[in-house]
Design a protein around this motif. Structure first.
Motif, short mmCIF file in Angstrom:
data_model
loop_
_atom_site.label_atom_id
_atom_site.label_comp_id
_atom_site.label_asym_id
_atom_site.label_seq_id
_atom_site.Cartn_x
_atom_site.Cartn_y
_atom_site.Cartn_z
N PRO A 16 0.81 -1.23 0.00
CA PRO A 16 0.00 0.00 0.00
C PRO A 16 0.83 1.27 0.00
N TYR A 17 2.11 1.18 0.30
CA TYR A 17 2.95 2.37 0.38
C TYR A 17 3.55 2.76 -0.97
N CYS A 18 3.32 1.95 -2.00
CA CYS A 18 3.87 2.26 -3.32
C CYS A 18 2.90 3.16 -4.08
N PRO A 19 3.26 4.42 -4.37
CA PRO A 19 2.34 5.31 -5.08
C PRO A 19 2.09 4.89 -6.51
N ALA A 20 2.97 4.04 -7.06
CA ALA A 20 2.82 3.59 -8.44
C ALA A 20 2.02 2.30 -8.54
N GLY A 21 1.71 1.67 -7.41
CA GLY A 21 1.07 0.36 -7.45
C GLY A 21 1.97 -0.67 -8.13
N ALA A 22 3.28 -0.50 -7.95
CA ALA A 22 4.24 -1.32 -8.68
C ALA A 22 4.62 -2.59 -7.92
N ILE A 23 4.14 -2.75 -6.69
CA ILE A 23 4.49 -3.94 -5.90
C ILE A 23 3.28 -4.88 -5.86
N ALA A 24 3.50 -6.12 -6.24
CA ALA A 24 2.42 -7.10 -6.26
C ALA A 24 2.97 -8.46 -5.86
N PHE A 25 2.06 -9.39 -5.58
CA PHE A 25 2.49 -10.74 -5.22
C PHE A 25 2.89 -11.53 -6.47
#
Length: 241
Positions: A16-25
């Motif tokens: 949730p801390y990634c403003p780009a939504g670049a982190i996923a499972f």
């Protein structure tokens, strides 16, 4: 940024801390999509990872990817200007710094905020439109100034165009006679920009802390509504859907 999969425990707290939504499972571990990452460092700075799996990527300071870091990490110092952040001296402190003196007008086009980000191709769309209107007065201390390959066309250096950053600012200083052309050009190019942007116009205040009527008359004549300085810096994180 990079998350070492062999260390990650798959808790997902960083996402949730990634403003780009670049982190996923991926395979039950958090991974960073490198094309989407702005290199802002927020996931590392919040110190949310319980196992210290998040680090700067080895390529973070390689050109042109390093532009992502300089324009997106508020703790980074821009390599060209030596200034922390995306622009020059803050416009809201102008009456102290006198960056823009009496009778001069400053313009700042802040693209990408809050949290949506933008591609540097969006900056080129604006600099090209300004150049077509004969407007080339980008401030020398503004990072965009050194990124322009051809002032006559407003083209950025071609290797930069695929880079994405959290936000960037184009800053100009123009005479009162030039301001209407600048405002018309920005209004015309607005629909071509694939992000949000804020338009700032500033100058030295008159006695009594009043805004010069001449400035307001130009802004209103060009069809803009205005508000006195009410800029609020938001914390980083992904915008809620």
């Amino acid at each position: 940024m990079i998350i070492y999969k062999e260390v990650c425990v798959g808790c997902g707290r960083c996402q949730p801390y990634c403003p780009a939504g670049a982190i996923a499972f991926e395979d039950m571990k958090s991974v960073v999509e490198q094309d989407a990452c702005y290199e802002c460092g927020n996931c590392l700075r919040v110190a949310i990872c319980p196992v210290d799996a998040i680090h700067d990527s080895p390529q973070v300071y390689q050109y042109p990817r390093a532009l992502r870091k300089y324009f997106s990490d508020p703790c980074a110092t821009h390599a060209v200007t030596g200034i922390e952040g995306r622009g020059t001296e803050e416009s809201k402190t102008n009456d102290v710094t006198e960056r823009c003196g009496p009778g001069e007008f400053g313009v700042a086009i802040e693209v990408g905020r809050p949290t949506l980000g933008m591609g540097l191709a969006d900056i080129q769309r604006i600099t090209r439109a300004l150049a077509r209107s004969g407007i080339t007065e980008i401030e020398p201390q503004n990072p965009i100034h050194s990124m322009i390959a051809d002032p006559a066309t407003g083209d950025l250096k071609v290797e930069m165009l695929n880079e994405r950053v959290l936000s960037a600012i184009i800053e100009l200083q123009v005479t009162p006679e030039r301001l209407p052309d600048v405002l018309r050009t920005i209004k015309a190019v607005a629909n071509e920009v694939d992000s949000v942007f804020t338009l700032d116009v500033f100058t030295t205040l008159e006695p009594g802390l009043t805004i010069p009527r001449k400035l307001l008359d130009i802004v209103e004549a060009e069809g803009f509504t205005w508000r006195p300085n009410a800029k609020i810096n938001m914390g980083l994180g992904r915008a809620s859907d």
